[in-house]
Design an enzyme around this catalytic site. Sequence first.
Site, PDB file in Angstrom:
ATOM      1  N   LYS A 191       7.876  22.825  16.405  1.00 20.59           N
ATOM      2  CA  LYS A 191       7.153  22.858  17.679  1.00 20.59           C
ATOM      3  C   LYS A 191       7.355  24.201  18.382  1.00 20.59           C
ATOM      4  O   LYS A 191       6.407  24.775  18.921  1.00 20.59           O
ATOM      5  CB  LYS A 191       7.630  21.706  18.578  1.00 20.59           C
ATOM      6  CG  LYS A 191       6.914  21.655  19.913  1.00 20.59           C
ATOM      7  CD  LYS A 191       7.488  20.581  20.814  1.00 20.59           C
ATOM      8  CE  LYS A 191       7.013  20.775  22.225  1.00 20.59           C
ATOM      9  NZ  LYS A 191       7.708  19.950  23.199  1.00 20.59           N
ATOM     10  N   ASP A 231       6.512  26.863  34.805  1.00 27.96           N
ATOM     11  CA  ASP A 231       5.871  25.590  35.123  1.00 27.96           C
ATOM     12  C   ASP A 231       4.841  25.344  34.033  1.00 27.96           C
ATOM     13  O   ASP A 231       4.207  26.278  33.540  1.00 27.96           O
ATOM     14  CB  ASP A 231       5.219  25.607  36.507  1.00 27.96           C
ATOM     15  CG  ASP A 231       4.942  24.191  37.026  1.00 27.96           C
ATOM     16  OD1 ASP A 231       5.589  23.234  36.553  1.00 27.96           O
ATOM     17  OD2 ASP A 231       4.083  24.031  37.908  1.00 27.96           O
ATOM     18  N   THR A 232       4.717  24.090  33.643  1.00 31.42           N
ATOM     19  CA  THR A 232       3.836  23.721  32.536  1.00 31.42           C
ATOM     20  C   THR A 232       2.959  22.566  32.944  1.00 31.42           C
ATOM     21  O   THR A 232       3.396  21.669  33.663  1.00 31.42           O
ATOM     22  CB  THR A 232       4.681  23.320  31.302  1.00 31.42           C
ATOM     23  OG1 THR A 232       5.405  24.467  30.854  1.00 31.42           O
ATOM     24  CG2 THR A 232       3.804  22.813  30.167  1.00 31.42           C
ATOM     25  N   HIS A 246       3.250  26.275  23.672  1.00 26.88           N
ATOM     26  CA  HIS A 246       2.847  27.031  24.852  1.00 26.88           C
ATOM     27  C   HIS A 246       4.052  27.709  25.502  1.00 26.88           C
ATOM     28  O   HIS A 246       3.994  28.861  25.899  1.00 26.88           O
ATOM     29  CB  HIS A 246       2.182  26.083  25.845  1.00 26.88           C
ATOM     30  CG  HIS A 246       2.914  24.773  25.981  1.00 26.88           C
ATOM     31  ND1 HIS A 246       2.954  23.845  24.957  1.00 26.88           N
ATOM     32  CD2 HIS A 246       3.671  24.262  26.964  1.00 26.88           C
ATOM     33  CE1 HIS A 246       3.695  22.810  25.330  1.00 26.88           C
ATOM     34  NE2 HIS A 246       4.143  23.040  26.550  1.00 26.88           N
ATOM     35  N   ASN A 258      18.499  24.047  35.051  1.00 29.47           N
ATOM     36  CA  ASN A 258      19.846  23.648  34.642  1.00 29.47           C
ATOM     37  C   ASN A 258      19.804  22.919  33.304  1.00 29.47           C
ATOM     38  O   ASN A 258      20.800  22.366  32.862  1.00 29.47           O
ATOM     39  CB  ASN A 258      20.516  22.765  35.710  1.00 29.47           C
ATOM     40  CG  ASN A 258      21.111  23.610  36.828  1.00 29.47           C
ATOM     41  OD1 ASN A 258      21.706  24.647  36.577  1.00 29.47           O
ATOM     42  ND2 ASN A 258      20.928  23.170  38.059  1.00 29.47           N
ATOM     43  N   GLY A 272       7.622  14.097  27.569  1.00 32.60           N
ATOM     44  CA  GLY A 272       6.352  14.188  28.288  1.00 32.60           C
ATOM     45  C   GLY A 272       5.195  13.651  27.465  1.00 32.60           C
ATOM     46  O   GLY A 272       5.267  12.562  26.906  1.00 32.60           O
TER      47      GLY A 272
END
EC number: 3.6.1.66
Length: 193
Positions: free
Chosen positions: A171, A68-69, A176, A8, A149
């Site tokens: 960035k 997911d990272t 990634h 979201n 993060g």
Amino acid sequence: MKICFATNNKNKLEEVQNMLPPHFELVSLEKIGCTEELREDQDTLEGNSLQKAQYVFDTFGYSCFADDTGLEVSSINGEPGVRSARYAGNERDNEANIQLLLDKLEGKEDRSAQFRTVITLVTPDGTKQFEGIVKGKIISKKTGDKGFGYDPVFVPEGYDTSFAQMSMDEKNKISHRALAFNKLSDYLSSSKI
């Protein structure tokens, strides 16, 4: 065609919509009526992204992708890895996570690390996964105020600035997440979904 991105986060949605082929309309969890927080209790990034995308596909009937990272640091056995967001506890406290990481790296010479994103796409035709990796190192103190993060302590290979010192455009060219989403976009462009 409508495809759900299991998030979201409006910024993420907008960014990814711009990367997808024009015949795909990206819809959020909110838009399909999914109001609960999706579970992420697997032991791997691959497992978490599959768990989220499969749940949306099975429950709401939409083709879906989820990501997911994790940050993987060599000298501490790949930690924090799949627990990156909850490294210092279930509160998802970025400051506490960074401090725990820096504490664990105290006195270690090898500070090499990588950010890794895994995206899982679930459609009526099956499941496909895409990975993006950016290698770099963990610096000893936070630098920069952008991003989120672990960005203030991660410097990608070939750069002398942290992710938190880079503009979003800068960035996104090397991250990634961007690498994984580019692979997803290429796949969607060439598939008959």
